[in-house]
Design an enzyme around this catalytic site. Sequence first.
Site, PDB file in Angstrom:
ATOM      1  CD  GLU A   1      27.281  32.028  26.262  1.00 12.47           C
ATOM      2  OE1 GLU A   1      26.418  32.585  25.558  1.00 12.47           O
ATOM      3  OE2 GLU A   1      27.830  30.947  25.948  1.00 12.47           O
TER       4      GLU A   1
ATOM      5  NE  ARG B   1      19.662  22.321  23.621  1.00 11.61           N
ATOM      6  CZ  ARG B   1      20.477  21.602  22.848  1.00 11.61           C
ATOM      7  NH1 ARG B   1      19.982  20.644  22.082  1.00 11.61           N
ATOM      8  NH2 ARG B   1      21.770  21.834  22.838  1.00 11.61           N
TER       9      ARG B   1
ATOM     10  CE1 TYR C   1      12.271  14.302  23.643  1.00  6.95           C
ATOM     11  CE2 TYR C   1      12.093  13.498  21.386  1.00  6.95           C
ATOM     12  CZ  TYR C   1      12.678  14.332  22.320  1.00  6.95           C
ATOM     13  OH  TYR C   1      13.668  15.200  21.943  1.00  6.95           O
TER      14      TYR C   1
ATOM     15  CG  ASP D   1      26.394  21.662  17.220  1.00  5.62           C
ATOM     16  OD1 ASP D   1      26.495  20.448  16.978  1.00  5.62           O
ATOM     17  OD2 ASP D   1      25.359  22.192  17.662  1.00  5.62           O
TER      18      ASP D   1
END
Length: 411
Positions: free
Chosen positions: A46, A120, A229, A306
């Site tokens: 990462e 998320r 939402y 992605d």
Amino acid sequence: MNAHPNPNPTATSGTATHALVAGGGIGGLAAALSLARRGHRVTVLERADAFAEIGAGIQLAPNAFHALDRLGVGRAVRERAVFVAELRFMDGVTGETVVTAPLTERYRRRFAGPYAVVHRADLYEPLLSACRAADGIELVTGAAVRSYAQQPSGVAVSTADGRTFTGDLLVGADGIRSAVRAQLVGDGAPRVCGHTIYRSVIPIGKVPEELRWNAVTLWAGPRWHFVHYVIGGGKYLNLAATLDDGAREPVAGRPAPRDLVHERFRELRGPARRLLHLGEEWREWVLCDRDPVDVWTDGRVTLLGDAAHPMLQYAAQGACQSLEDAVVLGELLGDATAGDVPARLEKYNAERRERTARTQLLAREMGERLYHPAGEAARARNAMLRSQSEDDLYAHMAWLHGARPFWEETA
């Protein structure tokens, strides 16, 4: 569809591989978990100094929950999710309800799972906790993957700080501006689509009771739309306002003044306008994607999420497709040895490319033809949507939301 080898998610092998995963986002952690549950060793690289997820709300269709269950974190995500009762499409100019798609029991039976919205972090944290608890997963921070070099029996990865990591395969899950993709595909920068999105998350206590709808609601207008939402287990309202403004320079998370957002969406009426004006601390992004490609695998290196097939938000499938990728990758590598890796990665690419390309193009089409028409085109759209029965709507969703045949359910 051929059955994948070793469908048992807890099976191990004395000849298991060592996988390097570039990127510790949702897709990267899901891939690590999927591989580790089949006995493989995984090192996640990462670039940031900590494993963390930023952003706001995302939508999870049943196909995402099928994947999460396969990864062993479905229950943990469900505990944090808000299960919405319907998808609601509104005319943002007239304020009229155009069509609603119920998401309750009949929908759940049809697609073998729920539709939910989450922050998320409420998706990311269960994946991160499961990776930390799993045998065989090493999480490395401050390791921005810069390049790779393939070898006859493995792959070596170089990071920006000068370290080298070696393994039997590399999974590039490092996002839309993937360094792994830049070397593997070499197709340059992402496509800037010309749409700017403004996002804000507000405490639910600031929202009038009559506007706390248990729905994903979209208000469509000429060259703009507005979505809202509830997320965070009902604690927050997620707001996202998108404008087709022809933007050509990428922007990611830049603060935006409230007055600017109000002015850019001045045509909003009724409840939508009231909600927009509740937003605080707005941030803006200029949306990007890429054209679909047939090949995102080369030898011992492949892409995921992605990095492989970045898509616009309009089909609400970006995270869902990344989770699917992870499950398929893990199942295909289930009993693989180091020598099996190139052929298995080619199979993974072949399994995923048609479905993900179709989803990428659907997301573009929804943004261009469904959400943003004006005048007569908008009236024609409304008439078409009003003509759809509940069964019609479900039939349109079936290929995307339904269970995937390559997932063999566990006991």
